[in-house]
Design an enzyme around this catalytic site. Structure first.
Site, PDB file in Angstrom:
ATOM      1  N   LYS A 106      -9.899  12.685  -7.117  1.00 34.71           N
ATOM      2  CA  LYS A 106      -8.984  12.935  -8.249  1.00 34.71           C
ATOM      3  C   LYS A 106      -8.711  14.440  -8.384  1.00 34.71           C
ATOM      4  O   LYS A 106      -7.581  14.858  -8.654  1.00 34.71           O
ATOM      5  CB  LYS A 106      -9.584  12.389  -9.550  1.00 34.71           C
ATOM      6  CG  LYS A 106      -9.580  10.872  -9.632  1.00 34.71           C
ATOM      7  CD  LYS A 106      -8.167  10.350  -9.840  1.00 34.71           C
ATOM      8  CE  LYS A 106      -8.068   8.851  -9.798  1.00 34.71           C
ATOM      9  NZ  LYS A 106      -6.692   8.347  -9.886  1.00 34.71           N
ATOM     10  N   SER A 164      -9.137  11.874 -14.294  1.00 35.83           N
ATOM     11  CA  SER A 164     -10.349  11.359 -14.944  1.00 35.83           C
ATOM     12  C   SER A 164     -11.235  12.496 -15.413  1.00 35.83           C
ATOM     13  O   SER A 164     -11.342  13.535 -14.746  1.00 35.83           O
ATOM     14  CB  SER A 164     -11.104  10.510 -13.916  1.00 35.83           C
ATOM     15  OG  SER A 164     -12.428  10.300 -14.330  1.00 35.83           O
ATOM     16  N   ASP A 176       0.854  -1.183   0.000  1.00 37.58           N
ATOM     17  CA  ASP A 176       0.000   0.000   0.000  1.00 37.58           C
ATOM     18  C   ASP A 176       0.898   1.245   0.000  1.00 37.58           C
ATOM     19  O   ASP A 176       1.843   1.332   0.785  1.00 37.58           O
ATOM     20  CB  ASP A 176      -0.842  -0.063   1.277  1.00 37.58           C
ATOM     21  CG  ASP A 176      -1.911   0.995   1.332  1.00 37.58           C
ATOM     22  OD1 ASP A 176      -1.632   2.160   0.987  1.00 37.58           O
ATOM     23  OD2 ASP A 176      -3.032   0.652   1.751  1.00 37.58           O
ATOM     24  N   TYR A 233     -15.231   9.830  -5.470  1.00 38.75           N
ATOM     25  CA  TYR A 233     -14.159   9.350  -6.349  1.00 38.75           C
ATOM     26  C   TYR A 233     -13.615  10.504  -7.199  1.00 38.75           C
ATOM     27  O   TYR A 233     -12.408  10.772  -7.220  1.00 38.75           O
ATOM     28  CB  TYR A 233     -14.664   8.221  -7.259  1.00 38.75           C
ATOM     29  CG  TYR A 233     -13.803   8.050  -8.484  1.00 38.75           C
ATOM     30  CD1 TYR A 233     -12.507   7.549  -8.372  1.00 38.75           C
ATOM     31  CD2 TYR A 233     -14.252   8.450  -9.748  1.00 38.75           C
ATOM     32  CE1 TYR A 233     -11.691   7.447  -9.495  1.00 38.75           C
ATOM     33  CE2 TYR A 233     -13.448   8.346 -10.862  1.00 38.75           C
ATOM     34  CZ  TYR A 233     -12.169   7.844 -10.730  1.00 38.75           C
ATOM     35  OH  TYR A 233     -11.364   7.757 -11.835  1.00 38.75           O
TER      36      TYR A 233
HETATM   37  C1  UD1 Z   1     -17.163   5.698 -15.674  1.00 42.72           C
HETATM   38  C2  UD1 Z   1     -17.034   6.306 -14.330  1.00 42.72           C
HETATM   39  C3  UD1 Z   1     -16.050   7.438 -14.406  1.00 42.72           C
HETATM   40  C4  UD1 Z   1     -14.735   6.973 -14.980  1.00 42.72           C
HETATM   41  C5  UD1 Z   1     -15.018   6.385 -16.363  1.00 42.72           C
HETATM   42  C6  UD1 Z   1     -13.789   5.888 -17.062  1.00 42.72           C
HETATM   43  C7  UD1 Z   1     -19.175   5.850 -13.260  1.00 42.72           C
HETATM   44  C8  UD1 Z   1     -20.512   6.402 -12.907  1.00 42.72           C
HETATM   45  N1  UD1 Z   1     -18.337   6.695 -13.899  1.00 42.72           N
HETATM   46  O1  UD1 Z   1     -17.711   6.657 -16.586  1.00 42.72           O
HETATM   47  O2  UD1 Z   1     -15.861   7.977 -13.134  1.00 42.72           O
HETATM   48  O3  UD1 Z   1     -13.846   8.042 -15.099  1.00 42.72           O
HETATM   49  O4  UD1 Z   1     -15.925   5.303 -16.199  1.00 42.72           O
HETATM   50  O5  UD1 Z   1     -13.492   4.565 -16.722  1.00 42.72           O
HETATM   51  O6  UD1 Z   1     -18.863   4.711 -12.964  1.00 42.72           O
HETATM   52  N2  UD1 Z   1     -23.927   1.773 -19.220  1.00 42.72           N
HETATM   53  C9  UD1 Z   1     -24.980   0.955 -19.548  1.00 42.72           C
HETATM   54  N3  UD1 Z   1     -25.008  -0.302 -19.020  1.00 42.72           N
HETATM   55  C10 UD1 Z   1     -24.036  -0.779 -18.178  1.00 42.72           C
HETATM   56  C11 UD1 Z   1     -22.974   0.074 -17.846  1.00 42.72           C
HETATM   57  C12 UD1 Z   1     -22.951   1.345 -18.374  1.00 42.72           C
HETATM   58  O7  UD1 Z   1     -25.870   1.340 -20.293  1.00 42.72           O
HETATM   59  O8  UD1 Z   1     -24.148  -1.932 -17.722  1.00 42.72           O
HETATM   60  C13 UD1 Z   1     -23.878   3.104 -19.814  1.00 42.72           C
HETATM   61  C14 UD1 Z   1     -23.788   4.212 -18.804  1.00 42.72           C
HETATM   62  O9  UD1 Z   1     -25.056   4.645 -18.409  1.00 42.72           O
HETATM   63  C15 UD1 Z   1     -23.032   5.272 -19.601  1.00 42.72           C
HETATM   64  C16 UD1 Z   1     -22.153   4.476 -20.564  1.00 42.72           C
HETATM   65  O10 UD1 Z   1     -22.707   3.168 -20.594  1.00 42.72           O
HETATM   66  O11 UD1 Z   1     -23.918   6.017 -20.345  1.00 42.72           O
HETATM   67  C17 UD1 Z   1     -20.734   4.390 -20.102  1.00 42.72           C
HETATM   68  O12 UD1 Z   1     -20.737   3.925 -18.762  1.00 42.72           O
HETATM   69  P1  UD1 Z   1     -19.412   3.502 -18.003  1.00 42.72           P
HETATM   70  O13 UD1 Z   1     -18.652   2.532 -18.803  1.00 42.72           O
HETATM   71  O14 UD1 Z   1     -19.785   3.119 -16.605  1.00 42.72           O
HETATM   72  O15 UD1 Z   1     -18.567   4.851 -18.010  1.00 42.72           O
HETATM   73  P2  UD1 Z   1     -18.943   6.286 -17.426  1.00 42.72           P
HETATM   74  O16 UD1 Z   1     -20.117   6.253 -16.557  1.00 42.72           O
HETATM   75  O17 UD1 Z   1     -18.970   7.224 -18.592  1.00 42.72           O
END
Ligand code: UD1
Length: 347
Positions: A154, A126, A60, A150
């Protein structure tokens, strides 16, 4: 030859960056506590790069004794700091843990760097620090407005590093604000292998594609976007890795921040369609309720890094989904999959 300390080197972006560094003749020292990663990732790094890392220290970063030992044992020239907790939802449930782990690790690292005359730092930040913004595309002048612990951790770290650079002019650092890193190393040896249920859309979709999960839930179909689903700026993880290597060579003085994105937006359904077309696999997808905290559109303006370093992302969406699928197919159980099964190139 330069020796680079990579914290969190076994993680998704860390491991791909280690390969990139090894392939460019850097010596790589890794510190990782494996709290959300596997030592297997480092075995894969060495196989992909055809060279071993110089050393692995498990532990760590808040452990001052460990850090001192690391800096005393190796001629470290620069640090790339990835190690952090990164799940947004978990950070809301465990804010103090997030601040302690993410912020204290960064101050501990900076103090040890300075004590050992190490003055070059690339920090993993991020796009989530921009928060609930409606600006599209986003450049680095957008005022940060993080909406969860989170993202705030950052943002705090960026400020701490900036303050340290002011106080210690010999210190130079850049923070790279990634948009949505996806994809995998083209060898299929390395990829994204989150523990438990994936939060992010790409690893979730891969687990649906491989049959580990029945369907992809698309969070929200009524956003003000072309097809109603959220738009993101997906960037190939090897471009992110390349960006870190280039950043190392560009550190000169003070502190600066750069977006790492492509400037191209893709909706969730667009991502599903691109995957189905490139990989000839059907993804059962169902639109469900919105996920709390999601913004309709997050797209980088990648102009600053292009102007400063001449750097641009080189992979398109096709390569991102193809490489992610190549890794998943060769490693249906992620890094638990036997190493001997993993060879070959993407189809
Ligand atoms: C996420 C993180 C963000 C991080 C970024 C890069 C969250 C809320 N945010 O962003 O802090 O910097 O990843 O790694 O976790 N989606 C679906 N179904 C799913 C999962 C996601 O529809 O099962 C959609 C989400 O609503 C979003 C898009 O896919 O619109 C991207 O989601 P995700 O991959 O989690 O990334 P972010 O939320 O943009």
């Amino acid at each position: 030859m330069t020796t680079v300390l990579v914290t969190g080197g076994a993680g998704f972006i860390g491991s791909h960056t280690c390969v990139e560094l090894l392939e460019h003749d850097y010596d790589v020292v890794v510190v990782d506590d494996f709290s959300n990663s596997s030592p297997q990732a480092l075995t894969r790094v060495e196989k992909a790069a055809g060279r071993p890392i110089a050393a692995l220290h498990e532990g760590d970063l808040r452990d001052g004794t460990l850090l001192k030992r690391v800096f005393e044992s190796h001629p470290i020239d620069a640090v790339i700091h990835f190690a952090a907790k990164k799940a947004v939802g978990e950070s809301v449930a465990l804010p103090l843990e997030y601040y302690d782990i993410n912020v204290s690790a960064t101050t501990s690292l900076l103090r040890t760097m300075l004590a050992h005359d190490v003055h070059r730092l690339v920090f993993s930040s991020s796009c989530s620090i921009y928060g609930q913004t409606e600006t599209v595309p986003l450049d680095e002048t957008e005022p940060p407005s993080p909406t969860n612990p989170y993202a705030r951790s950052k943002w705090f770290c960026e400020n701490i590093i900036a303050d340290a650079c002011l106080r210690y002019p010999e210190l130079t650092a850049v923070a790279l604000r990634y948009f949505n890193p996806v994809g995998a190393h083209a060898s299929g040896l390395l990829g994204e292998d989150p523990r438990g249920v994936p939060n992010n859309v790409m690893p979730y979709m891969m687990q649906v594609a491989i049959g580990r999960r029945p369907e992809l839930q698309v969070f929200g179909g009524d956003y003000p976007t072309e097809d109603g689903t959220c738009v993101r700026d997906y960037i190939h993880v090897m471009d992110v890795a390349d960006g870190h290597r280039v950043a190392l060579g560009r550190l000169s003085s003070g502190f600066d921040v750069f977006n790492l994105g492509t400037g191209i937006g893709t909706s969730v359904l667009g991502l599903v369609g691109a995957f189905e077309e490139a990989c000839d696999v059907t993804i059962p997808a169902r639109v469900v309720e919105r996920r709390a905290g999601d913004v309709p559109k997050l797209i980088a303006d990648p102009g600053k890094v292009a102007g400063a370093w001449g750097w641009r992302a080189g992979h398109d969406l096709h390569a991102m989904v193809r490489d992610a699928w190549h890794f998943q197919r060769l490693n249906p159980d992620g890094y638990e999959t036997e190493l001997s099964l993993t060879s070959g190139s993407p189809s």
